[in-house]
Design a protein around this motif. Structure first.
Motif, PDB file in Angstrom:
ATOM      1  N   VAL A   1     -10.874   1.625  -3.605  1.00 55.90           N
ATOM      2  CA  VAL A   1     -10.568   2.916  -2.980  1.00 55.90           C
ATOM      3  C   VAL A   1     -11.825   3.529  -2.362  1.00 55.90           C
ATOM      4  N   ASP A   2     -12.949   3.481  -3.095  1.00 58.16           N
ATOM      5  CA  ASP A   2     -14.205   4.049  -2.579  1.00 58.16           C
ATOM      6  C   ASP A   2     -14.638   3.344  -1.297  1.00 58.16           C
ATOM      7  N   LEU A   3     -14.522   2.011  -1.278  1.00 55.92           N
ATOM      8  CA  LEU A   3     -14.917   1.252  -0.088  1.00 55.92           C
ATOM      9  C   LEU A   3     -14.012   1.593   1.095  1.00 55.92           C
ATOM     10  N   ALA A   4     -12.725   1.757   0.824  1.00 57.84           N
ATOM     11  CA  ALA A   4     -11.785   2.129   1.889  1.00 57.84           C
ATOM     12  C   ALA A   4     -12.129   3.504   2.456  1.00 57.84           C
ATOM     13  N   GLU A   5     -12.544   4.426   1.606  1.00 60.00           N
ATOM     14  CA  GLU A   5     -12.934   5.762   2.067  1.00 60.00           C
ATOM     15  C   GLU A   5     -14.147   5.690   2.981  1.00 60.00           C
TER      16      GLU A   5
ATOM     17  N   ALA B   1      -4.185  -2.240   3.874  1.00 60.61           N
ATOM     18  CA  ALA B   1      -4.058  -2.314   2.418  1.00 60.61           C
ATOM     19  C   ALA B   1      -2.978  -3.296   2.017  1.00 60.61           C
ATOM     20  N   ILE B   2      -3.322  -4.197   1.118  1.00 62.65           N
ATOM     21  CA  ILE B   2      -2.332  -5.054   0.462  1.00 62.65           C
ATOM     22  C   ILE B   2      -2.193  -4.485  -0.945  1.00 62.65           C
ATOM     23  N   THR B   3      -1.119  -3.742  -1.176  1.00 67.45           N
ATOM     24  CA  THR B   3      -0.961  -3.008  -2.426  1.00 67.45           C
ATOM     25  C   THR B   3       0.513  -2.743  -2.683  1.00 67.45           C
ATOM     26  N   ASN B   4       0.814  -2.254  -3.879  1.00 63.42           N
ATOM     27  CA  ASN B   4       2.198  -1.909  -4.195  1.00 63.42           C
ATOM     28  C   ASN B   4       2.701  -0.762  -3.331  1.00 63.42           C
ATOM     29  N   LEU B   5       4.011  -0.636  -3.262  1.00 65.30           N
ATOM     30  CA  LEU B   5       4.629   0.360  -2.401  1.00 65.30           C
ATOM     31  C   LEU B   5       4.430   1.792  -2.905  1.00 65.30           C
ATOM     32  N   ASP B   6       4.089   1.954  -4.179  1.00 64.31           N
ATOM     33  CA  ASP B   6       3.887   3.289  -4.728  1.00 64.31           C
ATOM     34  C   ASP B   6       2.810   4.033  -3.947  1.00 64.31           C
TER      35      ASP B   6
ATOM     36  N   SER C   1      -0.085   5.305  -3.875  1.00 65.52           N
ATOM     37  CA  SER C   1      -1.352   5.303  -4.593  1.00 65.52           C
ATOM     38  C   SER C   1      -2.469   5.838  -3.701  1.00 65.52           C
ATOM     39  N   PRO C   2      -3.672   6.074  -4.253  1.00 68.24           N
ATOM     40  CA  PRO C   2      -4.802   6.512  -3.426  1.00 68.24           C
ATOM     41  C   PRO C   2      -5.105   5.549  -2.278  1.00 68.24           C
ATOM     42  N   LEU C   3      -5.032   4.243  -2.536  1.00 71.13           N
ATOM     43  CA  LEU C   3      -5.302   3.274  -1.471  1.00 71.13           C
ATOM     44  C   LEU C   3      -4.209   3.315  -0.418  1.00 71.13           C
ATOM     45  N   TYR C   4      -2.974   3.444  -0.839  1.00 68.00           N
ATOM     46  CA  TYR C   4      -1.852   3.537   0.096  1.00 68.00           C
ATOM     47  C   TYR C   4      -2.048   4.721   1.040  1.00 68.00           C
ATOM     48  N   LYS C   5      -2.456   5.850   0.490  1.00 68.22           N
ATOM     49  CA  LYS C   5      -2.624   7.060   1.295  1.00 68.22           C
ATOM     50  C   LYS C   5      -3.801   6.947   2.263  1.00 68.22           C
ATOM     51  N   LEU C   6      -4.826   6.182   1.890  1.00 71.38           N
ATOM     52  CA  LEU C   6      -6.003   6.032   2.738  1.00 71.38           C
ATOM     53  C   LEU C   6      -5.775   5.070   3.902  1.00 71.38           C
ATOM     54  N   ALA C   7      -4.979   4.036   3.668  1.00 71.40           N
ATOM     55  CA  ALA C   7      -4.876   2.923   4.607  1.00 71.40           C
ATOM     56  C   ALA C   7      -4.188   3.303   5.908  1.00 71.40           C
ATOM     57  N   ASP C   8      -4.584   2.607   6.969  1.00 71.28           N
ATOM     58  CA  ASP C   8      -3.937   2.773   8.273  1.00 71.28           C
ATOM     59  C   ASP C   8      -2.662   1.938   8.353  1.00 71.28           C
ATOM     60  N   ILE C   9      -2.696   0.781   7.712  1.00 75.93           N
ATOM     61  CA  ILE C   9      -1.550  -0.132   7.723  1.00 75.93           C
ATOM     62  C   ILE C   9      -1.278  -0.569   6.289  1.00 75.93           C
ATOM     63  N   HIS C  10       0.004  -0.563   5.895  1.00 73.02           N
ATOM     64  CA  HIS C  10       0.376  -0.924   4.531  1.00 73.02           C
ATOM     65  C   HIS C  10       1.186  -2.223   4.537  1.00 73.02           C
ATOM     66  N   LEU C  11       0.676  -3.240   3.865  1.00 72.13           N
ATOM     67  CA  LEU C  11       1.415  -4.482   3.649  1.00 72.13           C
ATOM     68  C   LEU C  11       1.763  -4.485   2.162  1.00 72.13           C
ATOM     69  N   CYS C  12       2.944  -3.987   1.862  1.00 77.60           N
ATOM     70  CA  CYS C  12       3.271  -3.651   0.474  1.00 77.60           C
ATOM     71  C   CYS C  12       3.887  -4.813  -0.304  1.00 77.60           C
ATOM     72  N   THR C  13       3.445  -4.928  -1.538  1.00 75.72           N
ATOM     73  CA  THR C  13       3.987  -5.916  -2.464  1.00 75.72           C
ATOM     74  C   THR C  13       4.886  -5.194  -3.460  1.00 75.72           C
ATOM     75  N   PRO C  14       5.895  -5.880  -4.009  1.00 75.67           N
ATOM     76  CA  PRO C  14       6.770  -5.231  -4.992  1.00 75.67           C
ATOM     77  C   PRO C  14       6.036  -5.035  -6.311  1.00 75.67           C
ATOM     78  N   THR C  15       6.488  -4.072  -7.095  1.00 78.67           N
ATOM     79  CA  THR C  15       5.890  -3.833  -8.413  1.00 78.67           C
ATOM     80  C   THR C  15       6.453  -4.846  -9.392  1.00 78.67           C
ATOM     81  N   VAL C  16       5.670  -5.859  -9.701  1.00 81.01           N
ATOM     82  CA  VAL C  16       6.148  -6.933 -10.577  1.00 81.01           C
ATOM     83  C   VAL C  16       5.319  -7.052 -11.855  1.00 81.01           C
ATOM     84  N   GLU C  17       4.287  -6.211 -11.993  1.00 79.08           N
ATOM     85  CA  GLU C  17       3.471  -6.221 -13.201  1.00 79.08           C
ATOM     86  C   GLU C  17       2.988  -4.818 -13.498  1.00 79.08           C
TER      87      GLU C  17
END
Length: 282
Positions: free
Chosen positions: A195-199, A210-215, A217-233
């Protein structure tokens, strides 16, 4: 929000007749729904696509896509003992665990058909086509996907880097140009270094994918483009297993898309490299 299947079971009699058909299908075949479209569901239940959308709102879910993701989350809970400490309470032979791993990974990858947004994927590919440098960054289990991205895109002729040293990554950011890209990878979207590096990248005018879950999250909100993975863990687990597979699948999809667009330009380089590998093989 609680169990969607349990809520549906309790409230199905309060739905309209057309909506009850959809509810009954979901209760009977919950594992099929994540891979379906509204058109598929309407055909299976003899209803309209508009009815499918109304059904989702009737059960308190904003969209069919969100319904599918909630079902994925619920279905995979049954297999959560594979990646958390409760696995110690189960009995099994090595081949039993092998079968579980195959099942969990397969379910996670198939669930990505619901979590990935097609427009976001197209946007990411178009952006990468114009990039000169690509930075990949992930820590812990996500570093596997970062290193895989570095390896694959280097072969496409990109100037790439994927060091796990946070301070080294920080020192690289100021040298990036407008078309360069940071691909930040984090299952939870809350990993502090990522998250700090993205900022820092955002402040420097670098586009963040961002390659991250769909929730949200702080990274989701920062990113310009979201490639979302399902919450599986969950965060508290013995290791990244299905989440790592979803991240690698995103990297593979980006790689193949770029290779498809650059194929003629890089094919001879691939062949030259292959010849050298064969020549130097020991």
């Amino acid at each position: 929000m609680g169990s969607i299947l349990k809520r549906l079971q309790q409230n199905i009699n309060h739905l309209s007749e057309a909506e009850r058909k959809i509810g009954a299908f979901i209760l009977q075949y919950p594992e099929l729904v994540p891979n379906m479209t509204t058109k598929d569901m309407s055909k299976k239940t003899g209803s309209s696509e508009a009815t499918v959308v109304r059904f989702c709102k009737s059960v308190g879910i904003e969209s069919f896509k969100r319904l599918k993701l909630e079902l994925v989350r619920e279905i995979t809970k049954a297999d959560s003992q594979l990646t958390d400490f409760s696995i110690l309470e189960t009995k099994g032979e090595p081949f039993d665990f092998f079968q579980q791993v195959v099942h969990v990974n397969k379910t996670a990858i198939e669930s990505m058909l619901s979590s990935i947004d097609r427009k976001s994927l197209d946007k990411a590919v178009n952006l990468l086509q114009q990039a000169n440098q690509i930075l990949f960054f992930g820590v812990g289990g996500s570093s596997t996907a970062a290193n895989d991205g570095y390896y694959k895109f280097t072969r496409l002729g990109y100037a790439c880097t994927a060091p796990q040293d946070f301070h080294l990554m920080l020192s690289t950011i100021p040298y990036l140009k407008e078309n360069d890209v940071l691909i930040a990878i984090s299952m939870s979207g809350k990993t502090k270094d990522v998250v700090d590096l993205a900022e820092v990248a955002k402040r420097s005018g670098v586009t963040v994918i961002a390659i991250t879950n769909l929730d949200k999250s702080p990274l989701y909100k920062l990113a310009d483009i979201h490639l979302c993975t399902p919450t599986v863990e969950h965060d508290f687990r013995i290791g990244s297993i299905p989440s790592r597979m979803t991240q690698l699948t995103v990297i593979d999809a980006l790689y193949l898309s770029i290779f498809h667009s650059k194929g003629e330009q890089v094919l001879s380089k691939y062949q030259d490299a292959r010849k050298e590998v064969e020549r130097l093989r020991r």
